[in-house]
Design an enzyme around this catalytic site. Structure first.
Site, PDB file in Angstrom:
ATOM      1  N   CYS A  97       5.545  -2.535  -1.380  1.00  0.00           N
ATOM      2  CA  CYS A  97       5.184  -1.627  -2.470  1.00  0.00           C
ATOM      3  C   CYS A  97       4.370  -0.462  -1.931  1.00  0.00           C
ATOM      4  CB  CYS A  97       4.456  -2.351  -3.592  1.00  0.00           C
ATOM      5  SG  CYS A  97       2.729  -2.720  -3.276  1.00  0.00           S
ATOM      6  N   HIS A  99       2.057   1.048  -3.367  1.00  0.00           N
ATOM      7  CA  HIS A  99       0.656   1.075  -3.813  1.00  0.00           C
ATOM      8  C   HIS A  99      -0.257   0.269  -2.904  1.00  0.00           C
ATOM      9  CE1 HIS A  99       2.755   1.692  -7.885  1.00  0.00           C
ATOM     10  NE2 HIS A  99       2.388   2.849  -7.404  1.00  0.00           N
ATOM     11  N   HIS A 166       6.572  -9.424  -6.578  1.00  0.00           N
ATOM     12  CA  HIS A 166       5.654  -8.455  -5.961  1.00  0.00           C
ATOM     13  C   HIS A 166       4.399  -9.188  -5.515  1.00  0.00           C
ATOM     14  CE1 HIS A 166       7.650  -4.622  -7.333  1.00  0.00           C
ATOM     15  NE2 HIS A 166       8.394  -5.579  -7.837  1.00  0.00           N
TER      16      HIS A 166
HETATM   17  N1  GTP Z   1       6.135  -0.193 -12.151  1.00  0.00           N
HETATM   18  C1  GTP Z   1       5.851  -0.763 -10.974  1.00  0.00           C
HETATM   19  N2  GTP Z   1       4.590  -1.112 -10.687  1.00  0.00           N
HETATM   20  C2  GTP Z   1       4.353  -1.682  -9.504  1.00  0.00           C
HETATM   21  C3  GTP Z   1       5.336  -1.950  -8.567  1.00  0.00           C
HETATM   22  N3  GTP Z   1       4.765  -2.552  -7.498  1.00  0.00           N
HETATM   23  C4  GTP Z   1       3.461  -2.645  -7.790  1.00  0.00           C
HETATM   24  N4  GTP Z   1       3.191  -2.132  -8.996  1.00  0.00           N
HETATM   25  C5  GTP Z   1       1.946  -1.975  -9.767  1.00  0.00           C
HETATM   26  O1  GTP Z   1       1.346  -0.774  -9.411  1.00  0.00           O
HETATM   27  C6  GTP Z   1       0.072  -0.762 -10.024  1.00  0.00           C
HETATM   28  C7  GTP Z   1      -0.921   0.020  -9.199  1.00  0.00           C
HETATM   29  O2  GTP Z   1      -1.994   0.146 -10.061  1.00  0.00           O
HETATM   30  P1  GTP Z   1      -3.474   0.525  -9.676  1.00  0.00           P
HETATM   31  O3  GTP Z   1      -4.304   0.255 -10.890  1.00  0.00           O
HETATM   32  O4  GTP Z   1      -3.500   1.882  -9.109  1.00  0.00           O
HETATM   33  O5  GTP Z   1      -3.789  -0.503  -8.486  1.00  0.00           O
HETATM   34  P2  GTP Z   1      -4.864  -1.680  -8.431  1.00  0.00           P
HETATM   35  O6  GTP Z   1      -6.205  -1.141  -8.822  1.00  0.00           O
HETATM   36  O7  GTP Z   1      -4.763  -2.323  -7.097  1.00  0.00           O
HETATM   37  O8  GTP Z   1      -4.353  -2.624  -9.602  1.00  0.00           O
HETATM   38  P3  GTP Z   1      -4.117  -4.185  -9.676  1.00  0.00           P
HETATM   39  O9  GTP Z   1      -2.858  -4.493  -8.931  1.00  0.00           O
HETATM   40  O10 GTP Z   1      -3.963  -4.455 -11.159  1.00  0.00           O
HETATM   41  O11 GTP Z   1      -5.315  -4.871  -9.059  1.00  0.00           O
HETATM   42  C8  GTP Z   1      -0.286  -2.225 -10.252  1.00  0.00           C
HETATM   43  O12 GTP Z   1      -0.282  -2.443 -11.637  1.00  0.00           O
HETATM   44  C9  GTP Z   1       0.863  -2.989  -9.571  1.00  0.00           C
HETATM   45  O13 GTP Z   1       1.153  -4.216 -10.219  1.00  0.00           O
HETATM   46  C10 GTP Z   1       6.660  -1.571  -8.889  1.00  0.00           C
HETATM   47  O14 GTP Z   1       7.612  -1.734  -8.119  1.00  0.00           O
HETATM   48  N5  GTP Z   1       6.873  -0.980 -10.104  1.00  0.00           N
HETATM   49 ZN    ZN Z   2       1.620  -3.179  -5.034  1.00  0.00          ZN
END
Ligand code: GTP
Ligand code: ZN
Length: 208
Positions: A97, A99, A166
């Site tokens: 991913c 992110h 994921h």
């Molecule tokens: N729509 C989508 N979301 C994804 C994918 N892979 C990861 N995510 C989400 O991307 C988001 C990134 O959100 P952020 O709030 O910026 O990251 P974070 O603070 O690490 O959030 P958490 O994962 O909730 O702890 C998270 O909600 C993940 O679950 C994907 O393929 N599609």
């Molecule tokens: Zn992720």
């Protein structure tokens, strides 16, 4: 460098805003991450880790240096007018991913209805892998696979379904083990014809 290698390099470089960092810079970055995690990159067990991580990243992200449209260039036209659905089911892939750079592990169902020509089925799996071996979100990867097949083969329709786990939400963060995400991209007759779409969804569900 031959023209093929030059083209691959162009594909990779086209996506980089700056110059690609060298190996030493990457390994230094891994040492920094180890120190930040609280360990000593110089100790025996971690000595070769930056090299291993660099090699692992080269594998995880090998898709940047490959061109999925090139993979689909070779087609077969002697198909006796075959114009039914072609479905490659359950193509396993590993991605990361964009992110968290955490693994996304899943399967793709890739379907199309040809218009005069078909492609070798392994090429459909290769297109999945090329997009998987990049930093991704699942929705984008699903659309990229479908759009590429549609643009190159110009079939009657394309349907791509992806189911994936994921790790960023199963092994960290929300910690929701057992969840998976289902996405789909339907083009042409798969979008316009409810029966065609249902036929594909039925095939995918029977293999959950
Ligand atoms: N729509 C989508 N979301 C994804 C994918 N892979 C990861 N995510 C989400 O991307 C988001 C990134 O959100 P952020 O709030 O910026 O990251 P974070 O603070 O690490 O959030 P958490 O994962 O909730 O702890 C998270 O909600 C993940 O679950 C994907 O393929 N599609
Ligand atoms: Zn992720």
């Amino acid at each position: 460098m031959n023209s093929h290698a030059r083209r691959l390099q162009a594909v990779a470089v086209a996506q980089l805003p700056g110059e690609r960092p060298g190996r030493a810079e990457v390994e230094q970055a891994v040492r920094t991450m180890i120190r930040w995690a609280g360990d000593d990159p110089a100790r025996d067990g971690l000595h070769d880790t930056p090299d291993r991580v660099a090699r692992a990243f080269a594998e995880y992200f090998s898709g940047y240096a490959q061109d999925p449209t090139e993979i689909l260039q070779k087609t077969f036209e002697e198909i006796e007018g075959y114009d039914e659905m072609i479905v490659l089911r359950g193509v396993r892939f590993e991605s990361h991913c964009e992110h968290h750079m955490a693994p996304i592990v899943g399967r793709a169902w890739v379907a199309y209805i040809p218009q005069g020509r078909v492609v070798g089925i392994s090429k459909l799996a290769r297109v999945v892998d090329i997009y998987a071996k990049r930093l991704q979100i699942q929705e984008k990867m699903t659309a990229q696979i479908a759009n590429t097949i549609n643009d190159v083969l110009k079939p009657e329709g394309v349907g791509v379904i992806i189911k994936a786990t994921h790790h960023c939400m199963t092994t960290r963060g929300a910690h929701k083990l057992g969840t998976d995400l289902v996405t789909s991209r339907m083009l042409g007759v798969f979008r316009d014809n409810a029966l065609t779409r249902q036929e594909l969804l039925g095939l995918a569900n029977s293999d959950a």
